[in-house]
Design a protein around this motif. Structure first.
Motif, PDB file in Angstrom:
ATOM      1  N   LEU A  81     -25.847 -24.578 -10.984  1.00 46.01           N
ATOM      2  CA  LEU A  81     -25.087 -25.356 -10.003  1.00 46.01           C
ATOM      3  C   LEU A  81     -23.775 -25.845 -10.604  1.00 46.01           C
ATOM      4  N   TRP A  82     -23.829 -26.265 -11.848  1.00 44.68           N
ATOM      5  CA  TRP A  82     -22.608 -26.723 -12.522  1.00 44.68           C
ATOM      6  C   TRP A  82     -21.600 -25.582 -12.624  1.00 44.68           C
ATOM      7  N   LYS A  83     -22.089 -24.392 -12.937  1.00 42.95           N
ATOM      8  CA  LYS A  83     -21.208 -23.226 -13.054  1.00 42.95           C
ATOM      9  C   LYS A  83     -20.542 -22.916 -11.708  1.00 42.95           C
ATOM     10  N   GLU A  84     -21.278 -23.087 -10.614  1.00 46.09           N
ATOM     11  CA  GLU A  84     -20.702 -22.856  -9.287  1.00 46.09           C
ATOM     12  C   GLU A  84     -19.589 -23.848  -8.988  1.00 46.09           C
ATOM     13  N   LEU A  85     -19.736 -25.077  -9.459  1.00 43.51           N
ATOM     14  CA  LEU A  85     -18.731 -26.106  -9.215  1.00 43.51           C
ATOM     15  C   LEU A  85     -17.524 -25.981 -10.140  1.00 43.51           C
ATOM     16  N   ALA A  86     -17.673 -25.268 -11.241  1.00 40.65           N
ATOM     17  CA  ALA A  86     -16.655 -25.216 -12.291  1.00 40.65           C
ATOM     18  C   ALA A  86     -15.234 -24.964 -11.786  1.00 40.65           C
ATOM     19  N   ALA A 125     -27.871 -34.173  -6.720  1.00 39.05           N
ATOM     20  CA  ALA A 125     -26.502 -34.678  -6.785  1.00 39.05           C
ATOM     21  C   ALA A 125     -25.496 -33.519  -6.837  1.00 39.05           C
ATOM     22  N   LEU A 126     -25.822 -32.488  -7.622  1.00 38.56           N
ATOM     23  CA  LEU A 126     -24.927 -31.327  -7.706  1.00 38.56           C
ATOM     24  C   LEU A 126     -24.866 -30.568  -6.384  1.00 38.56           C
ATOM     25  N   LYS A 127     -26.009 -30.461  -5.695  1.00 44.15           N
ATOM     26  CA  LYS A 127     -26.013 -29.802  -4.379  1.00 44.15           C
ATOM     27  C   LYS A 127     -25.127 -30.570  -3.399  1.00 44.15           C
ATOM     28  N   ARG A 132     -19.945 -31.143  -0.376  1.00 43.80           N
ATOM     29  CA  ARG A 132     -18.675 -31.854  -0.124  1.00 43.80           C
ATOM     30  C   ARG A 132     -17.485 -30.951  -0.441  1.00 43.80           C
ATOM     31  N   VAL A 133     -17.567 -30.227  -1.533  1.00 40.86           N
ATOM     32  CA  VAL A 133     -16.488 -29.314  -1.919  1.00 40.86           C
ATOM     33  C   VAL A 133     -16.326 -28.231  -0.865  1.00 40.86           C
ATOM     34  N   GLU A 134     -17.435 -27.653  -0.416  1.00 38.05           N
ATOM     35  CA  GLU A 134     -17.376 -26.614   0.630  1.00 38.05           C
ATOM     36  C   GLU A 134     -16.772 -27.171   1.914  1.00 38.05           C
TER      37      GLU A 134
END
Length: 138
Positions: A81-86, A125-127, A132-134
């Motif tokens: 999940l962190w990698k997706e947000l990177a 929290a990451l989800k 929110r980013v999406e």
């Protein structure tokens, strides 16, 4: 052991970028370590010697790709999940920023030491952050 010159060339290039060496400084460093200005002219041992010198100066090779960062699926999920947000993060998704995030969320210094319940909190929290980013992209 395989020759693996390509891998060493790649590591030398990555080290050069990580240590912010311009072309001349890089060539000077090669010559100082081995007497040769080109990695192509070096033996495997000479390339390893240069890499060891770069490591002493602060070069930190990244861990091998494809290997799971943990044997525990919930911890791998945190990393995924962190990698997706990177791409959306100012830090670029660095390991240090993940550690800081985990520390703020559940008080644990390293994601590898999360309990199952703590990993669940971080995952949710990451989800939510990803949603929110999406939502902002739309």
């Amino acid at each position: 052991m395989a020759d693996n010159r390509k891998g060493r060339y790649a590591r030398l290039s990555i080290a050069r970028k990580q240590l912010c060496l311009d072309e001349d400084a890089y060539r000077d460093r090669l010559e100082r370590e081995t007497g040769k200005r080109s990695a192509k002219d070096m033996t495997i041992a000479e390339m390893d010697k240069v890499l060891a010198g770069f490591k002493r100066d602060g070069f930190r090779p990244s861990p091998p790709k494809g290997k799971p960062t943990s044997s525990r699926p919930e911890v791998r999920k945190v990393f995924a999940l962190w990698k997706e947000l990177a791409p959306c993060l100012r830090s670029g998704g660095s390991r240090e920023s993940l550690r800081a995030f985990v520390k703020r969320m559940v008080g644990v210094d390293d994601p590898n030491f999360l309990s199952g319940a703590q990993a669940g909190v971080v995952i949710e929290a990451l989800k939510a952050w990803g949603e929110r980013v999406e939502g902002q992209k739309s």
